[in-house]
Design an enzyme around this catalytic site. Structure first.
Site, mmCIF file in Angstrom:
data_model
loop_
_atom_site.group_PDB
_atom_site.id
_atom_site.type_symbol
_atom_site.label_atom_id
_atom_site.label_comp_id
_atom_site.label_asym_id
_atom_site.label_seq_id
_atom_site.Cartn_x
_atom_site.Cartn_y
_atom_site.Cartn_z
ATOM 1 N N ALA A 75 17.714 42.459 63.960
ATOM 2 C CA ALA A 75 17.556 41.086 63.479
ATOM 3 C C ALA A 75 17.209 40.221 64.690
ATOM 4 C CB ALA A 75 18.840 40.600 62.828
ATOM 5 N N GLY A 120 19.440 45.983 62.704
ATOM 6 C CA GLY A 120 18.755 45.810 61.423
ATOM 7 C C GLY A 120 17.559 46.742 61.281
ATOM 8 N N GLU A 123 18.921 49.969 60.138
ATOM 9 C CA GLU A 123 19.359 49.756 58.753
ATOM 10 C C GLU A 123 18.167 49.717 57.792
ATOM 11 O OE1 GLU A 123 21.610 46.342 60.179
ATOM 12 O OE2 GLU A 123 23.399 47.169 59.228
ATOM 13 N N GLU A 143 25.301 46.341 67.424
ATOM 14 C CA GLU A 143 25.818 45.014 67.090
ATOM 15 C C GLU A 143 27.067 44.638 67.892
ATOM 16 O OE1 GLU A 143 24.664 47.160 64.920
ATOM 17 O OE2 GLU A 143 23.425 46.164 63.422
HETATM 18 C C1 LIG Z 1 17.274 38.567 58.977
HETATM 19 C C2 LIG Z 1 16.406 37.629 59.618
HETATM 20 C C3 LIG Z 1 17.026 36.276 59.714
HETATM 21 C C4 LIG Z 1 17.278 35.903 61.103
HETATM 22 C C5 LIG Z 1 18.310 36.745 61.688
HETATM 23 C C6 LIG Z 1 19.674 36.289 61.239
HETATM 24 C C7 LIG Z 1 20.439 37.332 60.493
HETATM 25 C C8 LIG Z 1 21.919 37.205 60.670
HETATM 26 C C9 LIG Z 1 22.763 37.846 59.627
HETATM 27 C C10 LIG Z 1 22.693 39.307 59.419
HETATM 28 C C11 LIG Z 1 22.170 40.136 60.564
HETATM 29 C C12 LIG Z 1 23.070 41.297 60.852
HETATM 30 C C13 LIG Z 1 22.393 42.595 60.738
HETATM 31 C C14 LIG Z 1 21.581 42.994 61.939
HETATM 32 C C15 LIG Z 1 21.995 42.709 63.237
HETATM 33 C C16 LIG Z 1 21.162 43.104 64.389
HETATM 34 O O1 LIG Z 1 20.139 43.734 64.262
HETATM 35 S S1 LIG Z 1 21.739 42.610 65.910
HETATM 36 C C17 LIG Z 1 20.421 43.044 67.025
HETATM 37 C C18 LIG Z 1 20.398 44.528 67.291
HETATM 38 N N1 LIG Z 1 19.357 44.847 68.247
HETATM 39 C C19 LIG Z 1 19.544 44.847 69.577
HETATM 40 O O2 LIG Z 1 20.628 44.548 70.068
HETATM 41 C C20 LIG Z 1 18.373 45.235 70.449
HETATM 42 C C21 LIG Z 1 18.004 44.069 71.347
HETATM 43 N N2 LIG Z 1 16.902 44.455 72.209
HETATM 44 C C22 LIG Z 1 17.101 45.264 73.299
HETATM 45 O O3 LIG Z 1 18.148 45.775 73.574
HETATM 46 C C23 LIG Z 1 15.883 45.512 74.147
HETATM 47 O O4 LIG Z 1 14.908 44.551 73.834
HETATM 48 C C24 LIG Z 1 15.279 46.926 73.944
HETATM 49 C C25 LIG Z 1 15.047 47.180 72.477
HETATM 50 C C26 LIG Z 1 16.217 47.968 74.529
HETATM 51 C C27 LIG Z 1 13.937 46.992 74.674
HETATM 52 O O5 LIG Z 1 14.119 46.575 76.012
HETATM 53 P P1 LIG Z 1 12.826 46.276 76.909
HETATM 54 O O6 LIG Z 1 11.843 47.358 76.726
HETATM 55 O O7 LIG Z 1 13.336 45.906 78.266
HETATM 56 O O8 LIG Z 1 12.180 44.983 76.236
HETATM 57 P P2 LIG Z 1 12.765 43.470 76.303
HETATM 58 O O9 LIG Z 1 12.151 42.766 77.457
HETATM 59 O O10 LIG Z 1 14.240 43.493 76.159
HETATM 60 O O11 LIG Z 1 12.182 42.876 74.916
HETATM 61 C C28 LIG Z 1 10.829 42.485 74.811
HETATM 62 C C29 LIG Z 1 10.837 41.148 74.103
HETATM 63 O O12 LIG Z 1 11.348 41.355 72.762
HETATM 64 C C30 LIG Z 1 12.465 40.491 72.572
HETATM 65 N N3 LIG Z 1 13.445 41.139 71.687
HETATM 66 C C31 LIG Z 1 13.880 42.405 71.763
HETATM 67 N N4 LIG Z 1 14.803 42.629 70.791
HETATM 68 C C32 LIG Z 1 14.933 41.459 70.084
HETATM 69 C C33 LIG Z 1 15.740 41.054 68.951
HETATM 70 N N5 LIG Z 1 16.528 41.891 68.323
HETATM 71 N N6 LIG Z 1 15.622 39.777 68.542
HETATM 72 C C34 LIG Z 1 14.776 38.904 69.169
HETATM 73 N N7 LIG Z 1 13.958 39.231 70.243
HETATM 74 C C35 LIG Z 1 14.073 40.513 70.679
HETATM 75 C C36 LIG Z 1 13.024 40.252 73.955
HETATM 76 O O13 LIG Z 1 13.823 39.074 73.953
HETATM 77 C C37 LIG Z 1 11.766 40.143 74.770
HETATM 78 O O14 LIG Z 1 11.216 38.846 74.546
HETATM 79 P P3 LIG Z 1 10.635 38.005 75.817
HETATM 80 O O15 LIG Z 1 11.787 37.898 76.776
HETATM 81 O O16 LIG Z 1 10.222 36.699 75.212
HETATM 82 O O17 LIG Z 1 9.516 38.841 76.353
#
Ligand SMILES: CCCCCCCCCCCCC/C=C/C(=O)SCCNC(=O)CCNC(=O)[C@H](O)C(C)(C)COP(=O)(O)OP(=O)(O)OC[C@H]1O[C@@H](n2cnc3c(N)ncnc32)[C@H](O)[C@@H]1OP(=O)(O)O
Length: 270
Positions: A75, A120, A123, A143
């Site tokens: 997400a 997400g 999921e 998460e």
């Molecule tokens: C549903 C949509 C509505 C809005 C959301 C609200 C919903 C709330 C209620 C319910 C939601 C709950 C269910 C789900 C929850 C989740 O999914 S929590 C998030 C889980 N995911 C993560 O924790 C992964 C996060 N990302 C990372 O760990 C790393 O990015 C990576 C995947 C390991 C890759 O690393 P790397 O290769 O170093 O790339 P980065 O530089 O980190 O990322 C590149 C750019 O992408 C952006 N980004 C990455 N992941 C996310 C993300 N999950 N959300 C937003 N943006 C993300 C990252 O910030 C980078 O952006 P820039 O810095 O602008 O380049």
């Protein structure tokens, strides 16, 4: 079949296989509120076309994949930082409806996981019928590292895929699985060296499905989902009802006729 243009999705139909690509590569295809909205509209469009009784099946299978190096990295964390608990509950419920819409499509849906499938994203993949992965894929429910808990069905579906023990370990630690471990754990059904091979493999499977009875495939999917997790006797009762339903279809008449005539069936699709 034509789809409207979506801001965050690409759609492509080839030989009755619809490929939906989540297309926010700069944010690793994070599920923003816009992605959710586009997924809702796209799945509604597919369902509308497939829930008529004329026997036409313009789509026999769906592939969901991601653009760039991620499938879906979760997400959208940026959107979550400013979200109230009540809004988060609303989005969680909304995404649950998206995952249920995938389960209710009367055709098989393959998650073609090309990269990061986290939170997400994992999921979303688990709501599909089958998960295929490229060697570049990784999976996880991180998460807890954000002070969150799964919100799109991971608490329910991950144990169904990998068993309660590994599910607990993955959810408590937030650690990732690489593609090989995910396959050994039962999360991934087939592993491919490259993303091109992954998409070709998904297409090949759905081309085989397309040769079978559409009515029977839809009934099998409905039965599998309805019986999941039920006590055996309750599941068997549902299966017996599905068996009755199949015998009322034109596809059953054609399939059994063609076999005895040593012909390839031409299924009416109902
Ligand atoms: C549903 C949509 C509505 C809005 C959301 C609200 C919903 C709330 C209620 C319910 C939601 C709950 C269910 C789900 C929850 C989740 O999914 S929590 C998030 C889980 N995911 C993560 O924790 C992964 C996060 N990302 C990372 O760990 C790393 O990015 C990576 C995947 C390991 C890759 O690393 P790397 O290769 O170093 O790339 P980065 O530089 O980190 O990322 C590149 C750019 O992408 C952006 N980004 C990455 N992941 C996310 C993300 N999950 N959300 C937003 N943006 C993300 C990252 O910030 C980078 O952006 P820039 O810095 O602008 O380049």
């Amino acid at each position: 079949m034509q789809f409207p243009a979506y801001a965050t999705l690409l759609t492509d139909i080839r030989d009755t296989v619809l490929t939906i690509t989540v297309n926010r590569p700069d944010a690793l295809n994070a599920l923003s509120s816009r992605v959710i909205e586009d997924l809702e509209h796209c799945l509604d469009a597919v369902s509308d076309v497939l829930t008529n009784d004329d026997g036409a099946w313009p789509v026999r299978g769906v592939i969901i994949t991601g653009a760039g190096k991620a499938f879906v990295a979760g997400a959208d964390i940026r959107e979550m930082t400013a979200m109230s608990p009540d809004d988060a509950h609303a989005y969680s419920s909304r995404m649950h409806q998206v995952t249920l819409a995938i389960e209710q499509l009367p055709v098989p849906v393959i998650a073609a996981v090309n990269g990061f499938a986290l939170g997400g994203g994992c999921e979303l993949a688990m709501a599909c019928d089958v998960i295929y992965a490229a060697s570049t894929a990784s999976f996880g429910q991180p998460e807890v590292s954000l002070g969150l808990v799964p919100g799109f069905g991971g608490s329910v579906r991950l144990p169904q895929y990998v068993g309660p023990g590994l599910a607990r370990e993955l959810l408590f630690t937030g650690r990732r699985l690489d593609a090989g471990e995910a396959q050994r754990a039962g999360l991934v059904t087939a592993l491919f060296d490259t993303v091109d091979d992954l998409l070709d493999g998904a297409h090949s499977t759905l081309a085989l499905v397309a040769r079978q009875s559409p009515a029977a495939v839809a009934l099998v999917k409905r039965t599998l989902i309805a019986t999941l997790g039920l006590p055996t006797d309750e599941g068997l009762a549902i299966e017996a009802e599905s068996f009755r339903t199949a015998f009322a279809t034109e596809d059953k008449a054609e399939g059994t006729r063609a076999f005895l005539a040593k012909e390839h069936p031409s299924f009416p699709g109902r």
